[in-house]
Design an enzyme around this catalytic site. Sequence first.
Site, PDB file in Angstrom:
ATOM      1  N   SER A 152       0.368  -7.668   0.285  1.00  0.00           N
ATOM      2  CA  SER A 152      -0.916  -6.849  -0.026  1.00  0.00           C
ATOM      3  C   SER A 152      -1.845  -7.487  -0.846  1.00  0.00           C
ATOM      4  O   SER A 152      -1.385  -8.663  -1.335  1.00  0.00           O
ATOM      5  CB  SER A 152      -0.641  -5.483  -0.957  1.00  0.00           C
ATOM      6  OG  SER A 152      -1.646  -5.027  -1.559  1.00  0.00           O
ATOM      7  N   TYR A 178       2.155   0.279  -7.615  1.00  0.00           N
ATOM      8  CA  TYR A 178       2.123  -0.266  -6.477  1.00  0.00           C
ATOM      9  C   TYR A 178       1.750  -1.882  -6.345  1.00  0.00           C
ATOM     10  O   TYR A 178       2.384  -2.883  -5.818  1.00  0.00           O
ATOM     11  CB  TYR A 178       0.941   0.315  -5.600  1.00  0.00           C
ATOM     12  CG  TYR A 178       0.669  -0.403  -4.176  1.00  0.00           C
ATOM     13  CD1 TYR A 178       1.396   0.025  -3.077  1.00  0.00           C
ATOM     14  CD2 TYR A 178      -0.263  -1.058  -4.079  1.00  0.00           C
ATOM     15  CE1 TYR A 178       1.505  -0.317  -2.056  1.00  0.00           C
ATOM     16  CE2 TYR A 178      -0.377  -1.660  -2.651  1.00  0.00           C
ATOM     17  CZ  TYR A 178       0.350  -1.166  -1.673  1.00  0.00           C
ATOM     18  OH  TYR A 178       0.266  -1.661  -0.357  1.00  0.00           O
TER      19      TYR A 178
END
Length: 258
Positions: free
Chosen positions: A146, A159
């Site tokens: 990510s 996250y």
Amino acid sequence: MPAPLFDLSGKTALVLGGTSGIGYALSLGLAEAGADVIASSRRAAQVAETAARIRALGRSTLESVSDVTDRSSLVALRDQILQAYGKLDILINCAGITRRAPTLTFAEEDWNLILDTNLTGTLRACQVFAESMLARGYGRILNIASLSTFVAFYEVAAYAASKAAVGSLTKSLAVEWSRHGVTVNAIAPGVFRTDLNANLLDSTPRGQEILLRTPIGRFGRTEELVGAAIYLASDAASFVTGEILVVDGGYLASGVNQ
């Protein structure tokens, strides 16, 4: 037809979390490149729908649900694949979740769930499916990192921590397994519009800030990740391992944009 180096004909691929969003695009993209693709997730209806799309492309598939937080479901899926195809060549780990909340009061159970899904789920899948790859001396593993593997986003600390760790895990597995014929890489997507985030991207200051930071001037389309996945899964990337390939429209390169 794809160029020979990028041709996945004869390969068997598994995409975990492969029935929605980025995973769905990659499942269909690998099938279009010639692979037989098993797209698995927790939802049987989505598994069946994606399998039908794969078959419509002329490829073989299985309809099997799985949950990366449940090792036994991954073992059962592995056994189904090996019984049906005799091998697994490509594993893509797309399953993931996120929740937004201030870190000071972020619930520990939510933290644990996100880490268990995004990080430990990736490890479980790699452990379960790499065993047969290592025994054969061939495999391509792609994890999904990510932008938050590299930079922080506001109020998504769990996250971000999980995805930073996925990047580190990718490198560690590459160091251990590449000499045995199994390369391990990751793709770090920028911000891609999906049904789940379209409202956030189009109607909030957060979406406006992301767009401002993206030099290409728009959000990504999920199909724009397919080329990166095909490359890393193909013989064209036979000497590429331990890499995190960023596909972000220039986001990480961005400083001042106006």
